[in-house]
Design a protein around this motif. Structure first.
Motif, PDB file in Angstrom:
ATOM      1  N   LYS A   1       0.841  -1.219   0.000  1.00 26.40           N
ATOM      2  CA  LYS A   1       0.000   0.000   0.000  1.00 26.40           C
ATOM      3  C   LYS A   1       0.864   1.252   0.000  1.00 26.40           C
ATOM      4  O   LYS A   1       0.598   2.218  -0.736  1.00 26.40           O
ATOM      5  N   ALA A   2       1.915   1.223   0.822  1.00 26.01           N
ATOM      6  CA  ALA A   2       2.812   2.388   0.892  1.00 26.01           C
ATOM      7  C   ALA A   2       3.499   2.607  -0.456  1.00 26.01           C
ATOM      8  O   ALA A   2       3.652   3.745  -0.913  1.00 26.01           O
TER       9      ALA A   2
ATOM     10  N   GLN B   1       1.504   6.820  -6.651  1.00 24.59           N
ATOM     11  CA  GLN B   1       0.437   7.800  -6.882  1.00 24.59           C
ATOM     12  C   GLN B   1       0.938   9.236  -6.720  1.00 24.59           C
ATOM     13  O   GLN B   1       0.672  10.109  -7.536  1.00 24.59           O
ATOM     14  N   LEU B   2       1.687   9.412  -5.634  1.00 27.97           N
ATOM     15  CA  LEU B   2       2.214  10.756  -5.350  1.00 27.97           C
ATOM     16  C   LEU B   2       3.134  11.226  -6.475  1.00 27.97           C
ATOM     17  O   LEU B   2       3.025  12.357  -6.950  1.00 27.97           O
TER      18      LEU B   2
ATOM     19  N   ALA C   1      11.209  -3.367   5.911  1.00 25.03           N
ATOM     20  CA  ALA C   1      12.198  -2.441   5.346  1.00 25.03           C
ATOM     21  C   ALA C   1      11.606  -1.690   4.160  1.00 25.03           C
ATOM     22  O   ALA C   1      11.740  -0.462   4.040  1.00 25.03           O
ATOM     23  N   GLU C   2      10.910  -2.439   3.300  1.00 20.91           N
ATOM     24  CA  GLU C   2      10.322  -1.794   2.119  1.00 20.91           C
ATOM     25  C   GLU C   2       9.211  -0.825   2.511  1.00 20.91           C
ATOM     26  O   GLU C   2       9.056   0.244   1.908  1.00 20.91           O
ATOM     27  N   LEU C   3       8.459  -1.227   3.538  1.00 20.76           N
ATOM     28  CA  LEU C   3       7.404  -0.339   4.041  1.00 20.76           C
ATOM     29  C   LEU C   3       8.001   0.971   4.566  1.00 20.76           C
ATOM     30  O   LEU C   3       7.545   2.059   4.219  1.00 20.76           O
ATOM     31  N   ASN C   4       9.050   0.833   5.393  1.00 20.49           N
ATOM     32  CA  ASN C   4       9.664   2.042   5.955  1.00 20.49           C
ATOM     33  C   ASN C   4      10.289   2.915   4.872  1.00 20.49           C
ATOM     34  O   ASN C   4      10.183   4.147   4.923  1.00 20.49           O
ATOM     35  N   ALA C   5      10.919   2.267   3.904  1.00 20.01           N
ATOM     36  CA  ALA C   5      11.523   3.023   2.803  1.00 20.01           C
ATOM     37  C   ALA C   5      10.440   3.763   2.027  1.00 20.01           C
ATOM     38  O   ALA C   5      10.596   4.931   1.660  1.00 20.01           O
TER      39      ALA C   5
ATOM     40  N   GLU D   1       9.801   7.664   1.453  1.00 21.71           N
ATOM     41  CA  GLU D   1       9.629   8.171   0.079  1.00 21.71           C
ATOM     42  C   GLU D   1       8.353   9.015  -0.017  1.00 21.71           C
ATOM     43  O   GLU D   1       8.346  10.063  -0.658  1.00 21.71           O
ATOM     44  N   VAL D   2       7.289   8.546   0.658  1.00 21.91           N
ATOM     45  CA  VAL D   2       6.035   9.303   0.667  1.00 21.91           C
ATOM     46  C   VAL D   2       6.266  10.691   1.252  1.00 21.91           C
ATOM     47  O   VAL D   2       5.799  11.704   0.722  1.00 21.91           O
ATOM     48  N   GLN D   3       7.048  10.719   2.336  1.00 21.25           N
ATOM     49  CA  GLN D   3       7.311  12.000   2.978  1.00 21.25           C
ATOM     50  C   GLN D   3       8.102  12.926   2.045  1.00 21.25           C
ATOM     51  O   GLN D   3       7.775  14.109   1.905  1.00 21.25           O
TER      52      GLN D   3
END
Lengths: 94, 283
Positions: free
Chosen positions: A68-69, A75-76, B94-98, B102-104
């Protein structure tokens, strides 16, 4: 057993059904097997199976969150790209 | 005999697999080890999911220990499986945190882009405002210029609009052709009409009451026509120019004195409004 159920629930809540269906299915299957082992009074075996089911559910949850992330990142980035294009077009139209 | 041969054939591949290692390796433990080693060498996992990786390591250690102690194979496999899944969890963490990092970053970038967009918009608005202002200034300048030109033409503001009067001294007696002084006035008018292409003119000829009325009417029309011709010679389109010959009608002074008669012998040029419309004589 209760912890396993909780882990499956949690995985479900973050959308594991869509994002990690295989892991979720593994977990459920193991849980069902553990239940029938209890009926056969094979408690030690049932406990281990429940533990494996729990770790499967945890993986399903983590994989769902991660996917999801990653989708959110995509998307962003896409929206930024579109924004930049719009700005460029806007400036060209001036 | 046949049975022995079969046993030999079957055991051959097993030998190949086992060669160089302990004969009773636990395959699940081996798989977990390989996966853990791979994760341990992955800088992303080491930096982004150290706790999850540690949990996987502990579980792997447990499995190893059980195996070394010669414990039940099922128990060894059980912990090996959990270790393997924990390695996978560490990788996803790890991928989630990365991805969250990245989202930030992307969000920050998006904000920057948005600010950029707003700045560009503000700039454009400023540009538009400046343009509007300069257009207003130009409009005012045009209005001032018109006033100046009208002044130069010595036109009068009347209820019919701007009226320019060419006196009869600009024509020879009983002639319709313009004198040089008349031409100068017409040139000014032509210049004005060139600058204000939406303004049209009505040229009206008038006489005093000496002579036959019909003749006077014709003379006044010929004089109006020669003004029109002069304007056309200056490049003004004929459809912007109307002519009328009113003869001795509409005197502006008494015909009883020479001074009055002189004022009545004239050509009036009525300048239209900016839509090109001219009010017709009503009386």
């Amino acid at each position: 057993m209760a912890r396993t159920k909780a882990a499956i629930n949690q995985a479900n809540q973050v959308g594991a059904q869509d994002y990690a269906p295989l892991e979720l299915r593994n977990s459920r299957k193991k849980l069902d097997q553990a239940k029938s082992l209890i009926e056969q009074k094979k408690y030690e075996k049932a406990k281990r199976l429940a533990e494996r089911a729990e770790v499967d559910a945890e993986l399903a949850e983590e994989r769902s969150l991660s996917k999801k992330a990653q989708n959110a990142v995509k998307q962003l980035k896409k929206s930024i790209k579109i924004l930049k294009q719009e700005i460029q077009q806007h400036q060209q139209n001036q | 005999m046949l049975f022995r041969k079969l046993v030999f054939l079957i055991s051959l591949p097993l030998l190949v697999i086992n060669c160089g290692g302990t004969p009773d390796k636990n395959p699940l433990l081996e798989e977990a080890k390989t996966k853990y080693q791979k994760a341990e060498n992955d800088t992303l996992i080491v930096s982004k999911a150290p706790v999850a990786l540690k949990e996987a390591e502990e579980e792997l250690q447990k499995s190893r220990q059980l195996w070394q102690d010669g414990e039940d194979e099922n128990l060894v496999s059980h912990h090996a499986y959990i270790a393997k899944q924990k390695v996978a969890i560490a990788r996803e963490t790890a991928e989630l945190n990365a991805a969250q990092d990245e989202v930030q970053r992307a969000e920050t970038q998006r904000q920057k882009v948005l600010i950029q967009a707003r700045k560009a918009e503000a700039k454009a608005a400023e540009k538009r405002a400046k343009k509007a202002l300069s257009e207003a200034q130009k409009e005012r300048q045009r209005a001032r210029e018109l006033a100046r030109q009208v002044n130069q033409l010595q036109a009068q503001q009347t209820e019919r609009g701007l009226v320019l009067t060419l006196g009869d001294v600009l024509f020879d007696f009983d002639k319709a052709s313009l004198k040089p002084g008349g031409e100068q006035a017409v040139n000014k008018l032509a210049q004005f009409m060139e600058e204000y292409p939406k303004r049209n003119v009505m040229i009206e000829g008038y006489t005093d009451n000496i002579g036959a009325a019909i003749y006077n009417k014709q003379l006044s029309r010929r004089r109006a026509n020669s003004v029109r011709q002069a304007l056309m010679d200056q490049g003004i389109s004929s459809n912007r120019i109307q002519i009328r010959g009113y003869g001795e009608k509409y005197p502006v002074a008494s015909n009883n004195t020479e001074a009055g008669r002189q004022r009545n012998r004239r050509v009036e040029v009525v300048i239209s409004d900016k839509n090109g419309d001219i009010q017709k004589r009503s009386s």
